[in-house]
Motif scaffolding. Sequence first.
Motif, PDB file in Angstrom:
ATOM      1  N   GLN A   1      -4.686 -31.578 -12.910  1.00  0.00           N
ATOM      2  CA  GLN A   1      -4.481 -30.861 -14.169  1.00  0.00           C
ATOM      3  C   GLN A   1      -3.876 -29.494 -13.902  1.00  0.00           C
ATOM      4  O   GLN A   1      -3.929 -28.987 -12.784  1.00  0.00           O
ATOM      5  CB  GLN A   1      -5.823 -30.677 -14.887  1.00  0.00           C
ATOM      6  CG  GLN A   1      -6.800 -29.799 -14.095  1.00  0.00           C
ATOM      7  CD  GLN A   1      -8.187 -29.744 -14.685  1.00  0.00           C
ATOM      8  OE1 GLN A   1      -8.510 -30.457 -15.622  1.00  0.00           O
ATOM      9  NE2 GLN A   1      -9.037 -28.871 -14.147  1.00  0.00           N
TER      10      GLN A   1
ATOM     11  N   PRO B   1       1.987 -24.265 -18.948  1.00  0.00           N
ATOM     12  CA  PRO B   1       1.793 -25.162 -20.085  1.00  0.00           C
ATOM     13  C   PRO B   1       0.391 -25.050 -20.681  1.00  0.00           C
ATOM     14  O   PRO B   1       0.137 -25.566 -21.769  1.00  0.00           O
ATOM     15  CB  PRO B   1       2.029 -26.553 -19.489  1.00  0.00           C
ATOM     16  CG  PRO B   1       1.809 -26.412 -18.028  1.00  0.00           C
ATOM     17  CD  PRO B   1       2.166 -24.994 -17.681  1.00  0.00           C
ATOM     18  N   CYS B   2      -0.513 -24.367 -20.007  1.00  0.00           N
ATOM     19  CA  CYS B   2      -1.900 -24.225 -20.468  1.00  0.00           C
ATOM     20  C   CYS B   2      -2.079 -23.182 -21.562  1.00  0.00           C
ATOM     21  O   CYS B   2      -3.085 -23.189 -22.260  1.00  0.00           O
ATOM     22  CB  CYS B   2      -2.799 -23.809 -19.302  1.00  0.00           C
ATOM     23  SG  CYS B   2      -2.862 -24.974 -17.965  1.00  0.00           S
TER      24      CYS B   2
ATOM     25  N   TRP C   1      -6.339 -20.190 -22.711  1.00  0.00           N
ATOM     26  CA  TRP C   1      -5.753 -21.386 -22.116  1.00  0.00           C
ATOM     27  C   TRP C   1      -6.649 -22.595 -22.306  1.00  0.00           C
ATOM     28  O   TRP C   1      -7.844 -22.472 -22.561  1.00  0.00           O
ATOM     29  CB  TRP C   1      -5.453 -21.177 -20.632  1.00  0.00           C
ATOM     30  CG  TRP C   1      -6.664 -20.917 -19.765  1.00  0.00           C
ATOM     31  CD1 TRP C   1      -7.190 -19.698 -19.432  1.00  0.00           C
ATOM     32  CD2 TRP C   1      -7.499 -21.892 -19.130  1.00  0.00           C
ATOM     33  NE1 TRP C   1      -8.297 -19.864 -18.628  1.00  0.00           N
ATOM     34  CE2 TRP C   1      -8.503 -21.189 -18.423  1.00  0.00           C
ATOM     35  CE3 TRP C   1      -7.495 -23.291 -19.073  1.00  0.00           C
ATOM     36  CZ2 TRP C   1      -9.487 -21.839 -17.681  1.00  0.00           C
ATOM     37  CZ3 TRP C   1      -8.486 -23.936 -18.331  1.00  0.00           C
ATOM     38  CH2 TRP C   1      -9.465 -23.206 -17.650  1.00  0.00           C
ATOM     39  N   GLN C   2      -6.026 -23.759 -22.195  1.00  0.00           N
ATOM     40  CA  GLN C   2      -6.771 -25.016 -22.158  1.00  0.00           C
ATOM     41  C   GLN C   2      -6.109 -25.893 -21.110  1.00  0.00           C
ATOM     42  O   GLN C   2      -4.904 -25.769 -20.851  1.00  0.00           O
ATOM     43  CB  GLN C   2      -6.792 -25.698 -23.517  1.00  0.00           C
ATOM     44  CG  GLN C   2      -5.458 -26.244 -23.976  1.00  0.00           C
ATOM     45  CD  GLN C   2      -5.540 -26.846 -25.364  1.00  0.00           C
ATOM     46  OE1 GLN C   2      -5.562 -26.123 -26.337  1.00  0.00           O
ATOM     47  NE2 GLN C   2      -5.565 -28.152 -25.429  1.00  0.00           N
TER      48      GLN C   2
ATOM     49  N   LYS D   1      -4.288 -28.884 -19.188  1.00  0.00           N
ATOM     50  CA  LYS D   1      -3.244 -29.840 -19.566  1.00  0.00           C
ATOM     51  C   LYS D   1      -3.049 -30.831 -18.424  1.00  0.00           C
ATOM     52  O   LYS D   1      -3.240 -30.478 -17.259  1.00  0.00           O
ATOM     53  CB  LYS D   1      -1.906 -29.118 -19.828  1.00  0.00           C
ATOM     54  CG  LYS D   1      -1.929 -28.165 -20.995  1.00  0.00           C
ATOM     55  CD  LYS D   1      -1.955 -28.920 -22.285  1.00  0.00           C
ATOM     56  CE  LYS D   1      -1.861 -27.960 -23.463  1.00  0.00           C
ATOM     57  NZ  LYS D   1      -1.951 -28.616 -24.719  1.00  0.00           N
TER      58      LYS D   1
ATOM     59  N   THR E   1       1.955 -32.717 -14.556  1.00  0.00           N
ATOM     60  CA  THR E   1       3.173 -33.494 -14.814  1.00  0.00           C
ATOM     61  C   THR E   1       4.156 -33.500 -13.649  1.00  0.00           C
ATOM     62  O   THR E   1       5.153 -34.203 -13.703  1.00  0.00           O
ATOM     63  CB  THR E   1       3.906 -32.938 -16.054  1.00  0.00           C
ATOM     64  OG1 THR E   1       4.172 -31.555 -15.843  1.00  0.00           O
ATOM     65  CG2 THR E   1       3.074 -33.131 -17.310  1.00  0.00           C
TER      66      THR E   1
END
Length: 181
Positions: free
Chosen positions: A84, A39-40, A51-52, A54, A57
């Motif tokens: 994260q 998801p990054c 990437w960043q 996230k 979850t």
Amino acid sequence: MDIEIANALTTFTTRYCDAWHETQGTWPQSADLYGVPSPCIISSLDDRVLWQPKPFTAEENVNAVERAMDLVVQPAVHTFYTTQYAGDMTASVDGISLTLLQTWSEDDLQRVQENLIGHLVTQKRLKLSPTLFIATLDSELDVISVCNLSGEVIKETIGTRNREILAPSLADFLTRLEPLL
């Protein structure tokens, strides 16, 4: 979740991403993570991903390690790996260059836990006190770990009793990290 650890990790991650923006004009990039879903991922280039971080979850624990090894893992380690999703980040502390390990995706958390279990099995076989690694060093024999008995962050040589205390806690260690690009 240990809020102090989560805050220290996200603060370091922000400083790391800011350093990338300042020096490279982009989000962090990784060739090692190219082609690995996460998801990054912001975008994929020819041979690397941008990437960043996230928010995590999935289930926020490393209970598979606890079940497999029949031990209670330091709460700091649960928080470290489940705050994260992010790419691994290079950093330095006290003149030591390291790669801070992170969870890249939900599937990656399973791999991380399997590696932690393997590490603990080796320690148990050698009658060493349990540690859980959080960073790698240039030498493949040395890692940065959290002592599962004391919560101290240590530099250790895998399979030996060679251990050096670097910080009294994971929060302290993360706060002292400097991004290294």
